[in-house]
Motif scaffolding. Structure first.
Motif, PDB file in Angstrom:
ATOM      1  N   HIS A 182      -0.535   6.415   2.088  1.00 44.75           N
ATOM      2  CA  HIS A 182      -1.037   5.392   3.013  1.00 44.75           C
ATOM      3  C   HIS A 182      -2.342   4.759   2.551  1.00 44.75           C
ATOM      4  O   HIS A 182      -2.957   4.003   3.309  1.00 44.75           O
ATOM      5  N   MET A 183      -2.773   5.021   1.348  1.00 48.88           N
ATOM      6  CA  MET A 183      -4.075   4.521   0.910  1.00 48.88           C
ATOM      7  C   MET A 183      -4.061   3.046   0.566  1.00 48.88           C
ATOM      8  O   MET A 183      -5.102   2.413   0.453  1.00 48.88           O
ATOM      9  N   ILE A 202       8.225   9.323  -3.988  1.00 48.89           N
ATOM     10  CA  ILE A 202       7.558   8.294  -3.203  1.00 48.89           C
ATOM     11  C   ILE A 202       6.055   8.437  -3.367  1.00 48.89           C
ATOM     12  O   ILE A 202       5.493   9.516  -3.153  1.00 48.89           O
ATOM     13  N   THR A 203       5.426   7.346  -3.763  1.00 45.53           N
ATOM     14  CA  THR A 203       3.974   7.292  -3.858  1.00 45.53           C
ATOM     15  C   THR A 203       3.506   6.061  -3.086  1.00 45.53           C
ATOM     16  O   THR A 203       4.301   5.385  -2.433  1.00 45.53           O
ATOM     17  N   ALA A 204       2.216   5.762  -3.180  1.00 41.19           N
ATOM     18  CA  ALA A 204       1.650   4.690  -2.361  1.00 41.19           C
ATOM     19  C   ALA A 204       2.319   3.342  -2.603  1.00 41.19           C
ATOM     20  O   ALA A 204       2.547   2.580  -1.660  1.00 41.19           O
ATOM     21  N   SER A 205       2.644   3.039  -3.852  1.00 38.67           N
ATOM     22  CA  SER A 205       3.208   1.722  -4.136  1.00 38.67           C
ATOM     23  C   SER A 205       4.611   1.565  -3.550  1.00 38.67           C
ATOM     24  O   SER A 205       5.033   0.446  -3.238  1.00 38.67           O
ATOM     25  N   HIS A 206       5.319   2.669  -3.367  1.00 33.55           N
ATOM     26  CA  HIS A 206       6.642   2.614  -2.737  1.00 33.55           C
ATOM     27  C   HIS A 206       6.495   2.496  -1.222  1.00 33.55           C
ATOM     28  O   HIS A 206       7.130   1.647  -0.577  1.00 33.55           O
ATOM     29  N   HIS A 207       5.639   3.328  -0.637  1.00 37.22           N
ATOM     30  CA  HIS A 207       5.496   3.305   0.814  1.00 37.22           C
ATOM     31  C   HIS A 207       4.767   2.048   1.293  1.00 37.22           C
ATOM     32  O   HIS A 207       5.003   1.580   2.417  1.00 37.22           O
ATOM     33  N   PRO A 237       4.051  -4.849  -5.315  1.00 32.48           N
ATOM     34  CA  PRO A 237       3.169  -5.352  -6.375  1.00 32.48           C
ATOM     35  C   PRO A 237       1.700  -5.382  -5.925  1.00 32.48           C
ATOM     36  O   PRO A 237       0.813  -5.641  -6.746  1.00 32.48           O
ATOM     37  N   ASN A 238       1.472  -5.083  -4.657  1.00 30.77           N
ATOM     38  CA  ASN A 238       0.118  -5.178  -4.108  1.00 30.77           C
ATOM     39  C   ASN A 238      -0.619  -3.842  -4.071  1.00 30.77           C
ATOM     40  O   ASN A 238      -1.759  -3.796  -3.618  1.00 30.77           O
ATOM     41  N   ALA A 239       0.049  -2.754  -4.490  1.00 32.70           N
ATOM     42  CA  ALA A 239      -0.575  -1.439  -4.417  1.00 32.70           C
ATOM     43  C   ALA A 239      -1.002  -0.980  -5.804  1.00 32.70           C
ATOM     44  O   ALA A 239      -0.478  -1.396  -6.807  1.00 32.70           O
TER      45      ALA A 239
END
Length: 239
Positions: A182-183, A202-207, A237-239
């Motif tokens: 969620h960062m 699953i990491t931040a860019s996926h969630h 693309p925004n994470a």
């Protein structure tokens, strides 16, 4: 005295969950500030709401956990074991994977259900009010949504044998992934995220993509169910 002991166990577990949340989210919030100064500087009111909802969730998680912990210690409830040789050593790393996959399965389907309009408005909108989510949003749930998450591990310990140390590992993974996802930015190396292994995790860019588009990327730990059900839309693309 029995009821007092149960109550104390519930209060202790609530305090543990709350402190674990504050410590983990606090550490990663500070990391965000260091790596991306000012990234969430305008989200003060949102962060305060996230902390408030999360502390309420801590009580909802702590109550069943405290009851189960009391039953395990006093009456031997659950299939948690402490002797290393109670089960074969090869089973030690398998048990956490079984827990994480079971939790991930439950989360995927309940999470997807909560994106139906009626359920979303009454429950899940609280979590998605975090725009963008921050490290403090990891447990920012409506009480009914928190309840769906609070019952999983207490239920699994009655079904799947696990060493108490491996259960601690499960809780650690739950905490770290709940916060880091969620960062709003990707802290894990690109080489891992874009590797064959990373393509299933699953990491931040996926969630983050889930928080941007809502109707995709419902998983918690693994991309298995998203891929099977055609709801995986890749990385943001925004994470």
């Amino acid at each position: 005295m029995t009821w007092l002991a149960i109550l104390l166990s519930m209060l202790a577990m609530t305090a543990i969950v709350a402190l674990r949340y504050l410590a983990a989210s606090g550490v990663f919030a500070m990391l965000t500030q260091r790596v991306r100064p000012g990234y969430h500087s305008r989200l003060g009111p949102q962060i305060r709401r996230e902390i408030g909802w999360s502390l309420a969730s801590a009580a909802i998680y702590g109550i069943p956990a405290g009851l189960v912990a009391w039953g395990w210690q006093e009456h031997g409830w659950t299939r948690i074991y402490t002797a290393w040789d109670s089960w074969p050593l090869w089973y030690l790393p398998l048990a956490p994977l079984l827990y994480l996959f079971a939790h991930d399965t439950w989360f995927y389907w309940t999470h997807r259900l909560m994106h139906r309009p009626r359920w979303f408005r009454s429950m899940h909108a609280v979590h998605h009010a975090s725009r963008p989510p921050t490290a403090w949003a990891a447990m920012s749930f409506h009480p009914w949504e928190a309840l769906t998450g609070a019952v999983v591990i207490p239920a699994l310990v009655f079904i799947i044998p696990i060493h108490v140390a491996m259960l601690g590992l499960v809780l650690l993974v739950m905490t770290v992934m709940g916060v880091t996802n969620h960062m709003g930015w990707e802290m894990f190396p690109r080489a891992l995220v874009h590797s064959k292994l990373g393509s299933w995790l699953i990491t931040a860019s996926h969630h983050q993509r889930h928080h941007e588009e809502y109707r995709c990327n419902y998983g918690l730990y693994f991309r298995f169910w998203d891929r099977v059900c055609g709801t995986d839309r890749g990385l943001s693309p925004n994470a």
